[in-house]
Design a protein around this motif. Structure first.
Motif, PDB file in Angstrom:
ATOM      1  N   LEU A 119     -64.127  74.142  18.883  1.00 38.60           N
ATOM      2  CA  LEU A 119     -63.735  75.048  17.807  1.00 38.60           C
ATOM      3  C   LEU A 119     -64.542  74.771  16.547  1.00 38.60           C
ATOM      4  O   LEU A 119     -65.120  75.690  15.943  1.00 38.60           O
ATOM      5  CB  LEU A 119     -62.236  74.901  17.530  1.00 38.60           C
ATOM      6  N   GLN A 120     -64.606  73.523  16.130  1.00 41.51           N
ATOM      7  CA  GLN A 120     -65.337  73.170  14.914  1.00 41.51           C
ATOM      8  C   GLN A 120     -66.822  73.483  15.047  1.00 41.51           C
ATOM      9  O   GLN A 120     -67.458  73.971  14.104  1.00 41.51           O
ATOM     10  CB  GLN A 120     -65.113  71.693  14.591  1.00 41.51           C
ATOM     11  N   SER A 121     -67.382  73.188  16.219  1.00 41.52           N
ATOM     12  CA  SER A 121     -68.795  73.438  16.438  1.00 41.52           C
ATOM     13  C   SER A 121     -69.125  74.923  16.338  1.00 41.52           C
ATOM     14  O   SER A 121     -70.110  75.311  15.685  1.00 41.52           O
ATOM     15  CB  SER A 121     -69.211  72.898  17.813  1.00 41.52           C
ATOM     16  N   ARG A 122     -68.307  75.761  16.946  1.00 43.34           N
ATOM     17  CA  ARG A 122     -68.608  77.198  16.946  1.00 43.34           C
ATOM     18  C   ARG A 122     -68.327  77.851  15.600  1.00 43.34           C
ATOM     19  O   ARG A 122     -69.035  78.773  15.201  1.00 43.34           O
ATOM     20  CB  ARG A 122     -67.854  77.880  18.091  1.00 43.34           C
ATOM     21  N   ILE A 123     -67.334  77.374  14.892  1.00 42.13           N
ATOM     22  CA  ILE A 123     -67.096  77.901  13.542  1.00 42.13           C
ATOM     23  C   ILE A 123     -68.266  77.541  12.631  1.00 42.13           C
ATOM     24  O   ILE A 123     -68.745  78.366  11.840  1.00 42.13           O
ATOM     25  CB  ILE A 123     -65.768  77.359  12.980  1.00 42.13           C
ATOM     26  N   ALA A 124     -68.763  76.301  12.739  1.00 39.01           N
ATOM     27  CA  ALA A 124     -69.913  75.883  11.924  1.00 39.01           C
ATOM     28  C   ALA A 124     -71.138  76.725  12.261  1.00 39.01           C
ATOM     29  O   ALA A 124     -71.868  77.169  11.359  1.00 39.01           O
ATOM     30  CB  ALA A 124     -70.206  74.402  12.154  1.00 39.01           C
ATOM     31  N   SER A 125     -71.389  76.964  13.544  1.00 37.93           N
ATOM     32  CA  SER A 125     -72.536  77.773  13.947  1.00 37.93           C
ATOM     33  C   SER A 125     -72.378  79.221  13.497  1.00 37.93           C
ATOM     34  O   SER A 125     -73.347  79.867  13.091  1.00 37.93           O
ATOM     35  CB  SER A 125     -72.714  77.729  15.465  1.00 37.93           C
ATOM     36  N   ALA A 126     -71.142  79.742  13.541  1.00 38.55           N
ATOM     37  CA  ALA A 126     -70.899  81.115  13.094  1.00 38.55           C
ATOM     38  C   ALA A 126     -71.147  81.256  11.596  1.00 38.55           C
ATOM     39  O   ALA A 126     -71.752  82.241  11.139  1.00 38.55           O
ATOM     40  CB  ALA A 126     -69.470  81.527  13.434  1.00 38.55           C
ATOM     41  N   ASN A 127     -70.696  80.276  10.812  1.00 33.61           N
ATOM     42  CA  ASN A 127     -70.943  80.313   9.366  1.00 33.61           C
ATOM     43  C   ASN A 127     -72.435  80.256   9.058  1.00 33.61           C
ATOM     44  O   ASN A 127     -72.937  80.965   8.179  1.00 33.61           O
ATOM     45  CB  ASN A 127     -70.217  79.160   8.674  1.00 33.61           C
ATOM     46  N   GLN A 128     -73.169  79.406   9.791  1.00 39.48           N
ATOM     47  CA  GLN A 128     -74.606  79.317   9.588  1.00 39.48           C
ATOM     48  C   GLN A 128     -75.284  80.631   9.968  1.00 39.48           C
ATOM     49  O   GLN A 128     -76.191  81.113   9.274  1.00 39.48           O
ATOM     50  CB  GLN A 128     -75.181  78.165  10.418  1.00 39.48           C
ATOM     51  N   CYS A 129     -74.843  81.226  11.069  1.00 33.38           N
ATOM     52  CA  CYS A 129     -75.402  82.497  11.504  1.00 33.38           C
ATOM     53  C   CYS A 129     -75.154  83.579  10.461  1.00 33.38           C
ATOM     54  O   CYS A 129     -76.037  84.391  10.171  1.00 33.38           O
ATOM     55  CB  CYS A 129     -74.778  82.894  12.853  1.00 33.38           C
TER      56      CYS A 129
ATOM     57  N   ARG B  43     -74.702  83.124   7.192  1.00 24.60           N
ATOM     58  CA  ARG B  43     -75.552  82.873   6.024  1.00 24.60           C
ATOM     59  C   ARG B  43     -76.979  83.343   6.280  1.00 24.60           C
ATOM     60  O   ARG B  43     -77.625  83.949   5.419  1.00 24.60           O
ATOM     61  CB  ARG B  43     -75.525  81.382   5.661  1.00 24.60           C
ATOM     62  N   GLU B  44     -77.476  83.061   7.490  1.00 27.00           N
ATOM     63  CA  GLU B  44     -78.840  83.483   7.804  1.00 27.00           C
ATOM     64  C   GLU B  44     -78.933  85.004   7.882  1.00 27.00           C
ATOM     65  O   GLU B  44     -79.960  85.591   7.529  1.00 27.00           O
ATOM     66  CB  GLU B  44     -79.295  82.833   9.105  1.00 27.00           C
ATOM     67  N   ALA B  45     -77.864  85.653   8.327  1.00 23.80           N
ATOM     68  CA  ALA B  45     -77.858  87.117   8.352  1.00 23.80           C
ATOM     69  C   ALA B  45     -77.949  87.683   6.940  1.00 23.80           C
ATOM     70  O   ALA B  45     -78.664  88.665   6.698  1.00 23.80           O
ATOM     71  CB  ALA B  45     -76.605  87.632   9.053  1.00 23.80           C
ATOM     72  N   THR B  46     -77.256  87.059   5.984  1.00 23.18           N
ATOM     73  CA  THR B  46     -77.325  87.546   4.607  1.00 23.18           C
ATOM     74  C   THR B  46     -78.713  87.323   4.013  1.00 23.18           C
ATOM     75  O   THR B  46     -79.214  88.160   3.259  1.00 23.18           O
ATOM     76  CB  THR B  46     -76.270  86.866   3.726  1.00 23.18           C
ATOM     77  N   TRP B  47     -79.375  86.209   4.386  1.00 22.03           N
ATOM     78  CA  TRP B  47     -80.732  85.990   3.891  1.00 22.03           C
ATOM     79  C   TRP B  47     -81.696  86.999   4.511  1.00 22.03           C
ATOM     80  O   TRP B  47     -82.622  87.475   3.840  1.00 22.03           O
ATOM     81  CB  TRP B  47     -81.180  84.561   4.193  1.00 22.03           C
ATOM     82  N   ARG B  48     -81.481  87.337   5.771  1.00 20.18           N
ATOM     83  CA  ARG B  48     -82.322  88.365   6.390  1.00 20.18           C
ATOM     84  C   ARG B  48     -82.135  89.700   5.678  1.00 20.18           C
ATOM     85  O   ARG B  48     -83.068  90.485   5.541  1.00 20.18           O
ATOM     86  CB  ARG B  48     -81.996  88.496   7.879  1.00 20.18           C
TER      87      ARG B  48
ATOM     88  N   ASN C 130     -70.768  80.884  -0.124  1.00 20.80           N
ATOM     89  CA  ASN C 130     -71.636  80.002  -0.885  1.00 20.80           C
ATOM     90  C   ASN C 130     -71.475  78.542  -0.500  1.00 20.80           C
ATOM     91  O   ASN C 130     -72.270  77.697  -0.920  1.00 20.80           O
ATOM     92  CB  ASN C 130     -71.382  80.151  -2.382  1.00 20.80           C
ATOM     93  N   ARG C 131     -70.464  78.231   0.287  1.00 21.81           N
ATOM     94  CA  ARG C 131     -70.227  76.828   0.653  1.00 21.81           C
ATOM     95  C   ARG C 131     -71.222  76.398   1.715  1.00 21.81           C
ATOM     96  O   ARG C 131     -71.464  77.105   2.684  1.00 21.81           O
ATOM     97  CB  ARG C 131     -68.814  76.651   1.173  1.00 21.81           C
ATOM     98  N   ARG C 132     -71.849  75.248   1.585  1.00 24.17           N
ATOM     99  CA  ARG C 132     -72.869  74.754   2.525  1.00 24.17           C
ATOM    100  C   ARG C 132     -72.275  73.724   3.459  1.00 24.17           C
ATOM    101  O   ARG C 132     -71.350  73.022   3.115  1.00 24.17           O
ATOM    102  CB  ARG C 132     -74.038  74.138   1.759  1.00 24.17           C
TER     103      ARG C 132
END
Length: 330
Positions: free
Chosen positions: A179-189, A191-196, A328-330
């Protein structure tokens, strides 16, 4: 471009005593040349065609569909991360520094100025995600919809493979670690979508009058940010449209999922949908994904798997978790 009734320019005469050589491509009307260039659609190849002749240049500039890609550099394994850092920091926080990334990106963006009639623009950047369990993701941003949906799976195969072989899937249960791993990956994904999306804003700015659709995807073919229609493109370039800094999300998890339409079988399936919202916006049980699916239908070509999974999950399963999102949280 020449009018449809005008004939192509004749081939130049040969030297005295020799039969004139026929250049067959000069016999093609401009409309057929434009069709060929539209099928070609690769920005690099079209820029080369633009240098062939004045006639080619005039036709190439009218190409309506363009595909622009940023290749990996094998000599530098960290290029995707460096390129991402450059795009996220340099273009949107300070003037571009003298880095190789800047020349690569700005040169490619400048090449689009050769085209005067871009209606459909696709851009491909190197993939930054390191989580192999991400199968597909899709994001859209605008005044009324700021959404990213990510599909995870421990394994993916067709039903024939599932029938003929015993497949081990130790991580189908939603453990705390998974659960923690996939939530972290989803948040990163997300953030990268917003930068794209920020990158896309920079690229399409000079083509706002002609563009109908624009998308920016990753080289792994797993996901993309889509701006579909004049309204979304207008919102993308409107400085008054501010993306909220927070939002909410929902998570669904299914241990085993059989998809009859595509014949696929997925184990350890997790879907995370994240939406940016204003303070007073009402939360949706499906985070707004159903509305997106109704608008899109099943036109998603290589993303059909994502929509098939979502359709099955929404019909048969309730969310397992509700998430509070701080962009905005990293």
């Amino acid at each position: 471009m020449t009018s449809p009734s005008s004939s192509p320019p004749p081939s130049p005469p040969s030297s005295a005593g020799e039969e004139a050589e026929v250049v067959h491509i000069n016999r093609l009307p401009d409309e057929l040349l434009l069709l060929i260039f539209t099928k070609l659609n690769n920005a690099r190849s079209l820029c080369i065609c633009n240098l062939v002749s004045k006639r080619f240049s005039a036709v190439v500039q009218q190409t309506p569909s363009i595909f622009l890609t940023f290749p990996h550099r094998q000599s530098n394994e960290n290029l995707p991360k460096k390129l991402f850092n450059y795009l996220s920091k340099s273009f949107f926080r300070k003037p571009p520094p003298n880095k190789f990334d800047g020349a690569l990106f700005q040169s490619a963006v400048d090449s689009l100025n050769h085209f005067q009639n871009i209606r459909n623009l696709r851009i491909e950047l190197p993939s930054f995600q390191q989580d192999d369990s991400i199968i597909k993701w899709h994001a859209e941003f605008g005044r009324d919809l700021n959404l990213c949906v990510i599909l995870f799976a421990t394994s993916l195969h067709d039903q024939t493979t599932s029938s003929n072989h015993q497949i081990q899937n130790p991580d189908t249960l939603l453990t705390n670690q998974l659960l923690q791993s996939r939530i972290a990956s989803a948040n990163q994904c997300f953030r990268e979508a917003t930068w794209r999306q920020h990158v896309l804003r920079h690229v399409v700015e000079n083509h706002r009058q002609t563009l109908d659709t624009a998308e920016i995807s990753d080289s792994s073919k797993k996901g993309r940010v889509v701006m579909n229609g004049k309204q979304q493109l207008h919102d993308l370039l409107d400085p008054e449209v501010k993306l909220p800094a927070s939002g909410y999300g929902k998570l669904w998890h299914v241990q085993l999922l059989r998809l009859p339409e595509s014949g696929r079988v997925l184990h350890g399936v997790t879907v995370v949908a994240i939406r940016r919202t204003g303070e007073n916006e009402e939360e949706h049980e499906d985070v707004g994904v159903k509305h997106l699916m109704m608008k899109k239908g099943y036109e998603m070509d290589e993303h059909f798997l994502l929509w098939e999974v979502l359709s099955h999950i929404f019909q048969n399963h309730a969310p397992s978790r509700t998430l509070n999102i701080n962009v905005n949280r990293r």
